[in-house]
Write a protein that holds these residues in place. Structure first.
Motif, short mmCIF file in Angstrom:
data_model
loop_
_atom_site.label_atom_id
_atom_site.label_comp_id
_atom_site.label_asym_id
_atom_site.label_seq_id
_atom_site.Cartn_x
_atom_site.Cartn_y
_atom_site.Cartn_z
N GLU A 1 22.58 92.27 69.60
CA GLU A 1 24.02 92.19 69.42
C GLU A 1 24.56 93.54 68.97
OE1 GLU A 1 23.99 87.50 67.92
OE2 GLU A 1 24.21 89.13 66.46
N ARG A 2 25.85 93.73 69.12
CA ARG A 2 26.48 94.96 68.64
C ARG A 2 26.40 95.03 67.12
NH1 ARG A 2 29.95 99.10 69.89
NH2 ARG A 2 31.47 99.67 68.29
N LEU A 3 26.09 96.20 66.61
CA LEU A 3 26.05 96.40 65.16
C LEU A 3 27.44 96.20 64.57
CD1 LEU A 3 23.82 99.58 64.67
CD2 LEU A 3 23.34 97.26 63.87
N ASP A 4 27.54 95.30 63.61
CA ASP A 4 28.82 95.05 62.96
C ASP A 4 28.58 94.70 61.50
OD1 ASP A 4 31.27 94.08 62.03
OD2 ASP A 4 31.86 93.35 64.00
N MET A 5 28.13 93.47 61.25
CA MET A 5 27.76 92.98 59.92
C MET A 5 28.92 92.80 58.96
SD MET A 5 24.13 94.85 59.03
CE MET A 5 22.92 95.25 60.28
N ARG A 6 30.15 92.87 59.40
CA ARG A 6 31.27 92.69 58.48
C ARG A 6 31.53 91.22 58.18
NH1 ARG A 6 35.87 95.83 61.59
NH2 ARG A 6 34.71 94.87 63.30
N LEU A 7 31.77 90.92 56.91
CA LEU A 7 32.14 89.57 56.51
C LEU A 7 33.65 89.36 56.54
CD1 LEU A 7 29.67 89.09 53.52
CD2 LEU A 7 29.53 88.04 55.79
N ASP A 8 34.40 90.44 56.45
CA ASP A 8 35.85 90.36 56.60
C ASP A 8 36.37 91.74 56.98
OD1 ASP A 8 36.02 91.93 54.27
OD2 ASP A 8 36.40 90.21 52.98
N GLU A 9 37.66 91.85 57.18
CA GLU A 9 38.24 93.10 57.68
C GLU A 9 38.23 94.22 56.64
OE1 GLU A 9 39.16 93.81 60.80
OE2 GLU A 9 38.33 91.84 61.27
N SER A 10 38.00 93.88 55.38
CA SER A 10 37.95 94.93 54.35
C SER A 10 36.64 95.71 54.38
CB SER A 10 38.13 94.31 52.96
OG SER A 10 36.98 93.57 52.58
N GLU B 1 33.29 97.80 55.93
CA GLU B 1 33.05 98.88 56.87
C GLU B 1 31.90 98.46 57.78
OE1 GLU B 1 32.21 103.71 56.82
OE2 GLU B 1 31.72 102.50 55.08
N SER B 2 32.05 98.59 59.07
CA SER B 2 31.03 98.10 59.99
C SER B 2 29.72 98.89 59.85
CB SER B 2 31.51 98.17 61.43
OG SER B 2 31.56 99.50 61.89
N ALA B 3 28.62 98.18 60.10
CA ALA B 3 27.32 98.84 60.10
C ALA B 3 27.27 99.90 61.21
CB ALA B 3 26.22 97.81 60.30
N LEU C 1 21.95 97.86 55.14
CA LEU C 1 23.21 98.13 55.84
C LEU C 1 24.22 97.03 55.61
CD1 LEU C 1 21.78 99.59 59.17
CD2 LEU C 1 23.06 100.85 57.42
N ARG C 2 23.76 95.79 55.61
CA ARG C 2 24.66 94.66 55.38
C ARG C 2 25.27 94.73 53.97
NH1 ARG C 2 21.55 90.26 53.78
NH2 ARG C 2 22.61 90.36 51.76
N ILE C 3 24.43 95.00 52.98
CA ILE C 3 24.91 95.09 51.60
C ILE C 3 25.91 96.24 51.46
CG2 ILE C 3 24.21 95.67 49.24
CD1 ILE C 3 21.62 94.12 49.77
N ALA C 4 25.59 97.38 52.05
CA ALA C 4 26.48 98.54 51.96
C ALA C 4 27.79 98.29 52.69
CB ALA C 4 25.78 99.77 52.54
#
Length: 321
Positions: A123-132, A134-136, A210-213
């Motif tokens: 999948e595309r690297l993203d990992m964001r839980l919300d719009e605030s 920063e994407s991976a 990366l997810r935590i960051a």
């Protein structure tokens, strides 16, 4: 609809609610409701309990609302980061009987979100839980090599962080690292094969880091626990489940300081707090899932539960360890 969230350590959580001064009545705040597995557990078990459910991910909250719709006004949903619970619940100060934290992310994020939280699917690297957040993708492709190495070492506790960061920077100089498969392969090649751990993909810690960051997950935990304590009723309990050492360390230290009467936001050099205990620790060491639970739900194997109770003169509490 298929739901991925199986509540972790249900027997232990039920026991801590039943054994409390409030006996499963009043309000429970589910700070990380996900698909609603834990909320469903409590609503089903305790008829006199109401729940306020927080989650920062609007997509997963919609799934929880559908799952728990039959409970009507016994559950209220708030789409926000648990770092902001005081903004929504300050009017309930001293009237919340339970707080639950199920830290980390839901199985849904790995298996159904399509946002690149894991590498089982390409999948595309993203990992964001919300719009605030920063994407991976942005972190991987724009952070300098030292920053990348620091993120991987600090949040992933990965000893090969510098070598991995160097490999990422070299690869992205040719073309952006866009997918989970690309990143996982880079990590696989960067770590010498003789240091690969059996049954654990070498990229696991890097994806965690990366997810935590990306979502700034750790900084919110201590702040939210302090808010929870201020909102908690005497005799009320905070139950926190963590899944890796970084989360558990924050919970452990915050509970320990509160048990000493310290409300400082960090371990202070010169603490001026009263020294009068604010909470009683109900778990001297973290509780772990029983063998039968792990056999039925492999995701539970790394779970650690810590519980504290706000000091009350009304009723002494037993300690489970």
């Amino acid at each position: 609809m298929q739901y991925f969230h199986i509540p972790v350590m249900p027997r232990e959580l039920i026991r801590f609610v039943e054994d409390s001064a409030h006996r499963g009545t009043g309000m429970l705040v589910d700070c990380t409701s996900g698909e609603g597995g834990h909320s469903e557990l409590f609503l089903e078990r305790f008829a006199d309990l109401t729940i306020t459910a927080f989650d920062r991910d609007s997509e997963i909250m919609e799934r929880a609302q559908e799952r728990l719709g039959r409970y009507g006004n016994r559950i209220n949903f708030i789409n926000d980061n648990f770092a902001h619970i005081h903004q929504h619940l300050d009017h309930l100060k001293g009237r919340v009987n339970y707080f639950l934290y199920d830290l980390g992310i839901s199985s849904y994020h790995y298996e159904g979100s399509g946002r690149g939280f894991g590498f089982a699917r390409d999948e595309r690297l993203d990992m964001r839980l919300d719009e605030s957040a920063e994407s991976a993708y942005r972190i991987v492709n724009t952070a300098d090599e030292k920053t990348l190495a620091d993120i991987i070492f600090r949040y992933g506790e990965e000893r090969w962080s510098r070598k991995i960061a160097s490999a990422i920077v070299r690869a992205r100089s040719v073309k952006p690292v866009e997918s989970t498969a690309e990143l996982a392969e880079l990590v696989l090649r960067a770590i010498p094969k003789k240091f690969h751990v059996k049954n654990i993909h070498p990229a696991t810690r890097v994806f965690q880091a990366l997810r935590i960051a990306a979502n700034d997950e750790l900084s919110a935990i201590e702040e939210s626990l302090g808010q929870a304590h201020r909102l908690l009723a005497p005799g009320g309990r905070i139950m926190a489940i963590s899944f890796h050492s970084l989360e558990d360390r924050i919970v452990k230290e915050k509970f320990r300081r509160m048990s000493r009467g310290c409300s400082c936001s960090e371990e202070p050099r010169y603490c001026r707090c009263t020294g009068k205990p604010d909470v009683k620790l109900l778990t001297k060491k973290p509780l772990r899932p029983e063998v039968d639970e792990i056999e039925g739900n492999s995701r539970a194997r790394s779970a650690r539960l810590r519980v504290c109770e706000k000091i009350s003169e009304e009723r002494p509490s037993s300690t489970l360890s």
